[in-house]
Design a protein around this motif. Sequence first.
Motif, PDB file in Angstrom:
ATOM      1  N   LYS A  15       0.936  -1.160  -0.092  1.00 35.83           N
ATOM      2  CA  LYS A  15      -0.018   0.271  -0.081  1.00 35.83           C
ATOM      3  C   LYS A  15       0.911   1.276  -0.034  1.00 35.83           C
ATOM      4  O   LYS A  15       1.646   1.334   0.869  1.00 35.83           O
ATOM      5  CB  LYS A  15      -0.909  -0.077   1.259  1.00 35.83           C
ATOM      6  CG  LYS A  15      -1.747   1.214   1.391  1.00 35.83           C
ATOM      7  CD  LYS A  15      -2.719   1.023   2.484  1.00 35.83           C
ATOM      8  CE  LYS A  15      -3.241   2.609   2.912  1.00 35.83           C
ATOM      9  NZ  LYS A  15      -4.396   2.482   3.730  1.00 35.83           N
ATOM     10  N   GLY A  18      -4.442   5.428  -1.565  1.00 31.25           N
ATOM     11  CA  GLY A  18      -5.818   5.082  -1.801  1.00 31.25           C
ATOM     12  C   GLY A  18      -6.157   3.932  -2.836  1.00 31.25           C
ATOM     13  O   GLY A  18      -6.994   2.947  -2.654  1.00 31.25           O
ATOM     14  N   ASP A  21      -6.422   0.480  -1.241  1.00 31.05           N
ATOM     15  CA  ASP A  21      -7.443   0.603  -0.264  1.00 31.05           C
ATOM     16  C   ASP A  21      -8.587   0.270  -1.220  1.00 31.05           C
ATOM     17  O   ASP A  21      -9.454  -0.655  -0.739  1.00 31.05           O
ATOM     18  CB  ASP A  21      -7.815   1.623   0.525  1.00 31.05           C
ATOM     19  CG  ASP A  21      -7.131   2.438   1.645  1.00 31.05           C
ATOM     20  OD1 ASP A  21      -6.699   1.231   2.424  1.00 31.05           O
ATOM     21  OD2 ASP A  21      -6.354   3.191   1.682  1.00 31.05           O
ATOM     22  N   ARG A 306      -0.014  11.462   2.157  1.00 35.65           N
ATOM     23  CA  ARG A 306       1.383  11.600   1.254  1.00 35.65           C
ATOM     24  C   ARG A 306       1.719  13.143   1.168  1.00 35.65           C
ATOM     25  O   ARG A 306       0.777  13.785   0.990  1.00 35.65           O
ATOM     26  CB  ARG A 306       1.161  11.000  -0.110  1.00 35.65           C
ATOM     27  CG  ARG A 306       1.090   9.621  -0.339  1.00 35.65           C
ATOM     28  CD  ARG A 306       0.982   9.090  -1.831  1.00 35.65           C
ATOM     29  NE  ARG A 306      -0.433   9.746  -2.374  1.00 35.65           N
ATOM     30  CZ  ARG A 306      -0.294  10.602  -3.369  1.00 35.65           C
ATOM     31  NH1 ARG A 306       0.779  11.058  -3.775  1.00 35.65           N
ATOM     32  NH2 ARG A 306      -1.381  10.936  -4.030  1.00 35.65           N
ATOM     33  N   TYR A 373      -6.853   8.872  13.561  1.00 38.17           N
ATOM     34  CA  TYR A 373      -8.335   8.872  12.810  1.00 38.17           C
ATOM     35  C   TYR A 373      -9.208   8.987  14.287  1.00 38.17           C
ATOM     36  O   TYR A 373     -10.255   9.697  14.263  1.00 38.17           O
ATOM     37  CB  TYR A 373      -8.747   7.924  12.094  1.00 38.17           C
ATOM     38  CG  TYR A 373      -8.300   7.831  10.708  1.00 38.17           C
ATOM     39  CD1 TYR A 373      -8.368   8.964   9.894  1.00 38.17           C
ATOM     40  CD2 TYR A 373      -7.429   6.948  10.325  1.00 38.17           C
ATOM     41  CE1 TYR A 373      -7.776   9.221   8.582  1.00 38.17           C
ATOM     42  CE2 TYR A 373      -6.704   7.061   8.940  1.00 38.17           C
ATOM     43  CZ  TYR A 373      -7.054   8.235   8.124  1.00 38.17           C
ATOM     44  OH  TYR A 373      -6.612   8.193   6.825  1.00 38.17           O
TER      45      TYR A 373
HETATM   46  P1  ADP Z   1      -4.025   8.977  -2.142  1.00 36.77           P
HETATM   47  O1  ADP Z   1      -4.357   7.821  -2.704  1.00 36.77           O
HETATM   48  O2  ADP Z   1      -3.832  10.238  -2.875  1.00 36.77           O
HETATM   49  O3  ADP Z   1      -2.722   8.829  -1.471  1.00 36.77           O
HETATM   50  P2  ADP Z   1      -6.420   8.794  -0.361  1.00 36.77           P
HETATM   51  O4  ADP Z   1      -6.775   9.775   0.583  1.00 36.77           O
HETATM   52  O5  ADP Z   1      -7.044   8.134  -1.420  1.00 36.77           O
HETATM   53  O6  ADP Z   1      -5.079   9.381  -0.890  1.00 36.77           O
HETATM   54  O7  ADP Z   1      -5.967   7.520   0.564  1.00 36.77           O
HETATM   55  C1  ADP Z   1      -4.846   7.647   1.341  1.00 36.77           C
HETATM   56  C2  ADP Z   1      -4.569   6.136   2.178  1.00 36.77           C
HETATM   57  O8  ADP Z   1      -3.364   6.019   2.616  1.00 36.77           O
HETATM   58  C3  ADP Z   1      -5.509   6.232   3.410  1.00 36.77           C
HETATM   59  O9  ADP Z   1      -5.777   4.822   3.629  1.00 36.77           O
HETATM   60  C4  ADP Z   1      -4.716   6.742   4.348  1.00 36.77           C
HETATM   61  O10 ADP Z   1      -4.693   6.472   5.742  1.00 36.77           O
HETATM   62  C5  ADP Z   1      -3.231   6.002   3.907  1.00 36.77           C
HETATM   63  N1  ADP Z   1      -2.020   6.848   4.305  1.00 36.77           N
HETATM   64  C6  ADP Z   1      -1.437   7.908   3.641  1.00 36.77           C
HETATM   65  N2  ADP Z   1      -0.450   8.367   4.215  1.00 36.77           N
HETATM   66  C7  ADP Z   1      -0.094   7.618   5.249  1.00 36.77           C
HETATM   67  C8  ADP Z   1       0.850   7.352   6.513  1.00 36.77           C
HETATM   68  N3  ADP Z   1       1.982   8.008   6.368  1.00 36.77           N
HETATM   69  N4  ADP Z   1       1.068   6.475   7.359  1.00 36.77           N
HETATM   70  C9  ADP Z   1      -0.345   5.440   7.130  1.00 36.77           C
HETATM   71  N5  ADP Z   1      -1.288   5.688   6.267  1.00 36.77           N
HETATM   72  C10 ADP Z   1      -1.115   6.679   5.407  1.00 36.77           C
END
Ligand code: ADP
Length: 491
Positions: A15, A18, A21, A306, A373
């Motif tokens: 991962k 998103g 996920d 990110r 969260y």
């Molecule tokens: P993107 O796909 O643009 O990165 P999204 O909001 O669609 O943004 O999804 C981000 C996912 O990644 C979420 O599940 C978020 O909790 C996770 N995430 C992003 N950065 C981190 C981090 N530094 N540590 C843990 N989880 C993260």
Amino acid sequence: MYIMMIASECAPVSKVGGLADVVDGLSCELLRKGHNVEIILPYYDCMNHSLVENIQGNPVELYVPFKGKQIKCTVHTGMVHGNVCYFIKSHSGERYFDRGSFYGAGDDEERFALFSVAAVEFMLKAGKQPDVIHCHDWQTALITVLLCYRYKNSFLSNTKLCYTIHNIKHQGKVTHKLLDTAGLNPSIFTELDAMADTLSPTYMNLMKGGIVYSDYVTTVSPKYAMETRTSELGEGLESVLSANASKYEGIINGVEYDVWSPEKDHNIPVNYSVDTIDDKYKNKEELRKKLSLRNVFKPIVAVVGRLDAQKGVHLIRHSLLYSLNKGLQFVLLGSSPDNEIDEYFHHLKHYLRRNSDCCLNLSYDEELSHLIYAGSDMILIPSLFEPCGLTQMIAMRYGTVPIVRNTGGLSDTVFDLELSQKPLIERNGFTFEDFTYEAIESALTRAQFVWNEKPYTFREVMITGMKTDYSWTLSADRYLSIYSKMLSGKN
Ligand code: ADP
């Protein structure tokens, strides 16, 4: 229905954001609805191997025709969240997936082209004939082109192709040579209605290939589907998407509630629900303890994501300093592959090291993200653009109120307490329009005011977010109706 997902990420094993996920959540929901879902993924050295269950000891051996050679790959079967996954490992000298990170190698396009060819070769060798192949983002877009040309006479020729754009900013622009490498005659694709990049026509555009050669194209929110058809956010693909509008739509991502629910989350110290919402504050205490924040009567504003220009890094930095000035606490969990951004936040962290009202955790930490969260009061998402955004929907599930810029999927999911035209009962956060310091300051000030002066109203907003259904149930139905439409030839 038999659906084959093919992607470069899948939570929780590999991962970055998103996309992971979505591949996991959509697959789980389709499985729950009684469909046969399998997932093909790269076998990265850096993936979380311990989260793959029942990995089988007898991998399938493949020799993948690529770069004029036969590249030895093995395909390892395992289970992730109940879904059968096939992990493709490359054994050539290039060690395509043994780079210590998912992306960022100079030859990413070649790595995922090899993955795309290997995925098709695997399906052929294993006799897999799904009804639908669902590809995601530029990394697997080439599969749609391969199936329309190189493998058009295979038994996969009747399989329908669904292609999802998760972020149009990253398109995979490649030279003719890469198509040749993947066994495709580049001269077929050089026209503007084929794969020639609209902005630099000497390049081939993989995402454009995904759009042109798939049977249906989706993106991850209705608003982003509109935005990507404008020159402002279409990144050069707006005309291609407009030309393909009859097979293009936006479907909001869901949240996998088996993973993200305060009632049953194993990563938080105290579970809670709407009925026991006060227990959220025990998580706030734990969060403060864990991050050495002082225990005072203040709201905690969080950022999880990110640290990328897309996410509005300068607005994040500004809000951090602004919040501390205005008596809020601030928690940041984020990492950046960009050295300059990374360095900047490390300096900021050092500068604020003695401030017990903030914590900057500049890493990727899944477990900590759950506690953030659960333990924060508000989450801030000041994105320049946001295809869907999951963090606002996850946060709402935990009763954490979103403060977001009004763009893309954030617009489709967050409705301002004071400014929205929606009925009061649907207003679940705070929004701002302009990508400016003033706009974000104003939204933060409004949210802080309601938290301080109208705690009952703030609680109503929290409860609205917790009660709204952002699960995959409805969105997976949308995907199923698209799959059916493709299969009946009615698209
Ligand atoms: P993107 O796909 O643009 O990165 P999204 O909001 O669609 O943004 O999804 C981000 C996912 O990644 C979420 O599940 C978020 O909790 C996770 N995430 C992003 N950065 C981190 C981090 N530094 N540590 C843990 N989880 C993260």
